[in-house]
Design a protein around this motif. Structure first.
Motif, PDB file in Angstrom:
ATOM      1  N   LYS A  74     -38.895  38.969   6.725  1.00  0.00           N
ATOM      2  CA  LYS A  74     -38.951  39.513   7.947  1.00  0.00           C
ATOM      3  C   LYS A  74     -39.072  40.951   7.847  1.00  0.00           C
ATOM      4  O   LYS A  74     -38.980  41.614   6.862  1.00  0.00           O
ATOM      5  CB  LYS A  74     -37.779  39.595   8.710  1.00  0.00           C
ATOM      6  N   LYS A  83     -42.082  30.283  17.963  1.00  0.00           N
ATOM      7  CA  LYS A  83     -41.613  29.742  16.689  1.00  0.00           C
ATOM      8  C   LYS A  83     -43.067  28.862  16.409  1.00  0.00           C
ATOM      9  O   LYS A  83     -43.479  29.150  15.434  1.00  0.00           O
ATOM     10  CB  LYS A  83     -40.475  29.062  16.804  1.00  0.00           C
ATOM     11  N   THR A  95     -45.919  31.352  15.617  1.00  0.00           N
ATOM     12  CA  THR A  95     -45.637  31.841  14.249  1.00  0.00           C
ATOM     13  C   THR A  95     -46.075  30.918  13.231  1.00  0.00           C
ATOM     14  O   THR A  95     -46.717  31.238  12.254  1.00  0.00           O
ATOM     15  CB  THR A  95     -44.352  32.373  14.112  1.00  0.00           C
ATOM     16  N   GLU A  96     -45.554  29.786  13.093  1.00  0.00           N
ATOM     17  CA  GLU A  96     -45.585  28.788  12.111  1.00  0.00           C
ATOM     18  C   GLU A  96     -47.331  28.494  12.181  1.00  0.00           C
ATOM     19  O   GLU A  96     -47.707  27.752  11.123  1.00  0.00           O
ATOM     20  CB  GLU A  96     -44.945  27.579  12.431  1.00  0.00           C
ATOM     21  N   ILE A 152     -32.032  38.749   9.772  1.00  0.00           N
ATOM     22  CA  ILE A 152     -32.130  37.612  10.744  1.00  0.00           C
ATOM     23  C   ILE A 152     -30.899  37.342  11.802  1.00  0.00           C
ATOM     24  O   ILE A 152     -30.708  36.605  12.313  1.00  0.00           O
ATOM     25  CB  ILE A 152     -32.621  36.135  10.686  1.00  0.00           C
ATOM     26  N   ARG A 175     -38.470  31.372  22.927  1.00  0.00           N
ATOM     27  CA  ARG A 175     -38.368  31.312  21.497  1.00  0.00           C
ATOM     28  C   ARG A 175     -38.992  30.230  20.918  1.00  0.00           C
ATOM     29  O   ARG A 175     -39.689  30.537  19.649  1.00  0.00           O
ATOM     30  CB  ARG A 175     -36.926  31.370  21.065  1.00  0.00           C
ATOM     31  N   HIS A 176     -39.064  29.078  21.463  1.00  0.00           N
ATOM     32  CA  HIS A 176     -39.771  27.989  20.924  1.00  0.00           C
ATOM     33  C   HIS A 176     -41.303  28.039  21.005  1.00  0.00           C
ATOM     34  O   HIS A 176     -41.766  27.564  19.829  1.00  0.00           O
ATOM     35  CB  HIS A 176     -39.355  26.484  21.583  1.00  0.00           C
ATOM     36  N   ASP A 225     -37.645  33.720  15.295  1.00  0.00           N
ATOM     37  CA  ASP A 225     -38.681  33.040  14.213  1.00  0.00           C
ATOM     38  C   ASP A 225     -39.853  33.764  13.991  1.00  0.00           C
ATOM     39  O   ASP A 225     -40.779  33.235  13.262  1.00  0.00           O
ATOM     40  CB  ASP A 225     -38.858  31.819  14.735  1.00  0.00           C
ATOM     41  N   THR A 226     -40.175  35.107  14.795  1.00  0.00           N
ATOM     42  CA  THR A 226     -41.480  35.715  14.460  1.00  0.00           C
ATOM     43  C   THR A 226     -41.220  36.517  13.038  1.00  0.00           C
ATOM     44  O   THR A 226     -40.254  36.537  12.710  1.00  0.00           O
ATOM     45  CB  THR A 226     -41.718  36.622  15.618  1.00  0.00           C
TER      46      THR A 226
END
Ligand code: KIV
Length: 270
Positions: A24, A195, A198-199, A260, A191-192, A213-214
């Motif tokens: 991160k 996530k 980002t993925e 995190i 957040r989902h 999760d970023t």
């Protein structure tokens, strides 16, 4: 051995390596030389000269009154104090509405010391993103809650909660990556959603109010120091927590992002 983080010389390649290692990075806003020096000494990878200065420095109720003159002045101040962070500058409201304006205003901010431009928008900034990147100016695309559009959105609300809006954000994020954006910034999204974006992207994603999760996290400096007039859910006051003064609070923020432990569940939107 000192526990102080070492100053960094951050480039876009550094950030891409952080992403590929699954680590991160930490970002914060600054608007002057003194804070720029403290932030870069504390290991903040990106300093954003944000148009949030209209609210936290100038006392406006939105970012819309911020001018190019303001942005150039504060970018020059931050550049003087910076010790190696990547400097990102906001193109303010209506400064990238035409190709001519975009090129002239981006050149002025790059000459003032910025390393990358941040633009708010979705599909409509794809051509602008291509225009800048083809001419050697990297772009961070800011999506989700885009404060320059507060009058269209109708307030500072979480974006992407319903399925069709979430799909649009995902599609536009890919479009902006394909148009050459080097970084995506997501503000106030569930957040989902952050996530999964980002993925699925190759470029690093920075989040604010977007969950843990970023690839990177960003906060407004005044929020981290607990001196803003409003305190959104995603904000943590690191000055109170740290009890080690301002440099210690910034180091603790960097550590919390990298380990995190920030943002925690209570800072996230579902
Ligand atoms: O202007 C700003 O400070 C920003 C952050 C909220 C990301 O755009």
């Amino acid at each position: 051995m000192s526990s102080q983080p070492k100053p960094l010389k951050t480039t876009l390649a550094t950030l891409q390596k952080v992403k590929s290692r699954g680590e991160k990075f930490a970002c914060l806003t600054a608007y002057d030389a003194c804070f720029a020096s403290i932030l870069s000494e504390a290991g903040v990878e990106i300093i954003l000269i944000g148009d949030s200065l209209g609210m936290v420095l100038q006392g406006h109720d939105s970012t819309l009154p911020v001018t190019m003159k303001d942005m150039i002045y504060h970018t020059k101040c931050v550049k003087r104090g910076n010790k190696g962070s990547l400097l990102m500058a906001d193109l303010p409201f209506m400064s990238y509405a035409s190709e001519t304006q975009t090129l002239k205003n981006s050149a002025a901010l790059m000459r003032a010391g910025a390393n990358i431009m941040k633009l708010e928008g979705g599909a409509w900034i794809a051509n602008t993103t291509r225009l800048l990147t083809e001419r050697g100016i990297p772009v961070c695309a800011h999506m989700g809650l885009t404060p320059q559009s507060v009058n269209r959105i109708g307030g500072f609300h979480v974006q992407g909660r319903d399925t069709s809006q979430a799909k649009l954000i995902i599609d536009e994020a890919h479009m902006l990556q394909d148009s050459g954006a080097s970084i995506l910034l997501l503000e106030c999204v569930p957040r989902h959603l952050a996530k999964s974006i980002t993925e699925s992207l190759e470029i690093p994603v920075i989040g604010i109010g977007a969950g843990p999760d970023t690839t990177g996290q960003i906060m407004v400096l005044h929020d981290v120091l607990g001196i803003s007039t409003i305190t959104p859910k995603f904000v943590e006051n690191f000055l109170i927590k740290s009890k080690r003064g301002i440099p210690g609070a910034i180091e603790d923020y960097v550590r919390a992002v990298k380990s995190i432990s920030f943002p925690a569940d209570e800072h996230c939107f579902d």
